[in-house]
Write a protein that holds these residues in place. Structure first.
Motif: not given
Length: 305
Positions: A101-108, A138-142, A154-158
């Motif tokens: 299983i090769e995970p894709r590291i996705i952006s926020g 680890g993050s919250t997306e709006f 859309h924004v990914s926050t810390q």
């Protein structure tokens, strides 16, 4: 097409096996284990050996389930903890070597868009702008947009339940000063990340992931947890404030006994509840709908395409 999606989150490792046809996702199997992959990442910048081994152990079981269910295509997505860690790439390679299983590291940004797709799948197209809130470890997306269309914002926050717990909550139960510092940081993150005009444009919201589903289950005193009663449930701001105060007033051993709360969420649920409450306040929402369909559904649709 029968697809499997593994979500390697900061706090949980999840599996969805589903049949996908004509933008309909039919669940065959769904599993959720709290593995705390992001433990220590905010302060140390690396995934810990013990945290990675917890995930490997869970994924081994998921791999067997995927094989037994004759999955045609499998995908894995890795979010905040893996993309923030210096050894995230090493973790991804080892997961592939061990289990294929090769995970894709996705952006926020990718995380936000996949979540919006999954969360709005059942809603009719158009209508007023809707905010999808995804509270992770680890993050919250709006994400703001109209169902059936690409999100307009859309924004990914810390902000995350694990990240802010490690930053602020050093006593059990937390002190008033710790809670106020936490609330102030979340308010600042939300209000600097999402412009006021975007927040005021929102007519309603859908909150997904473990914190909102836990709040819905606690509000209904569900024992055992029942996804059919959580999905679509509308929880009020007043109820969220009451539950937050209750959770913050007792030590972890007592939080583990709260009806509706998975015991393994007890260490980080206070920070998650604060993120939910402060987000609702900043968007002027008196209530929010809770959804079980999130990035897993969005990634399943993408995999089928």
């Amino acid at each position: 097409m029968r697809v499997a999606v593994v979500d390697l989150g900061t706090n949980t490792t999840r599996l969805l096996v589903a049949d996908v046809a004509d933008r309909r996702v039919t669940e065959i199997d769904r599993r959720n284990e709290i593995t705390r992959l992001g433990e220590g990442v905010d302060s140390g910048g690396r995934l810990l050996e013990g945290a990675m081994e917890r995930v490997f152990s869970v994924v081994a079981g998921y791999r067997r389930a995927m094989d037994e269910l004759a999955v045609e295509r499998s995908v894995a997505v890795a979010t905040s903890a893996v993309r923030d860690a210096a050894n995230g790439g090493e973790f991804a390679r080892e997961l592939d070597e061990r289990y294929g299983i090769e995970p894709r590291i996705i952006s926020g940004d990718e995380e936000a868009q996949l979540t919006f797709t999954g969360a709005t799948l059942e809603r009719p197209a158009s209508g007023d702008p809707l905010m999808v809130l995804d509270i992770g470890g680890g993050s919250t997306e709006f994400v703001i947009g109209r169902p059936g269309e690409a999100p307009s914002f859309h924004v990914s926050t810390q902000a995350g339940s694990v990240r802010q717990t490690e930053r602020h909550l050093h006593h059990d139960p937390p002190t008033d000063a710790e809670l106020e510092e936490l609330r102030a940081e979340i308010r600042e993150i939300v209000e600097t990340s999402v412009p006021e005009e975007m927040r005021r444009s929102v007519a309603d919201g859908v909150a997904v992931a473990g914190t909102p589903t836990s709040m819905a289950a606690i509000d209904q005193q569900l024992e055992p947890y029942d996804p059919s009663r959580v999905h679509g449930y509308r929880v009020s701001l007043e109820a969220c404030e009451r539950i937050e105060a209750m959770l913050a007033s007792v030590p972890e051993p007592e939080r583990r006994k709260v009806v509706g709360l998975h015991p393994e969420r007890a260490p980080t649920i206070i920070a998650g509840a604060v993120i939910l409450v402060e987000s609702m306040r900043s968007f002027g929402l008196d209530s929010i709908q809770v959804g079980e369909h999130d990035i897993l559904y969005g990634a399943a649709l993408e995999a089928a395409r």
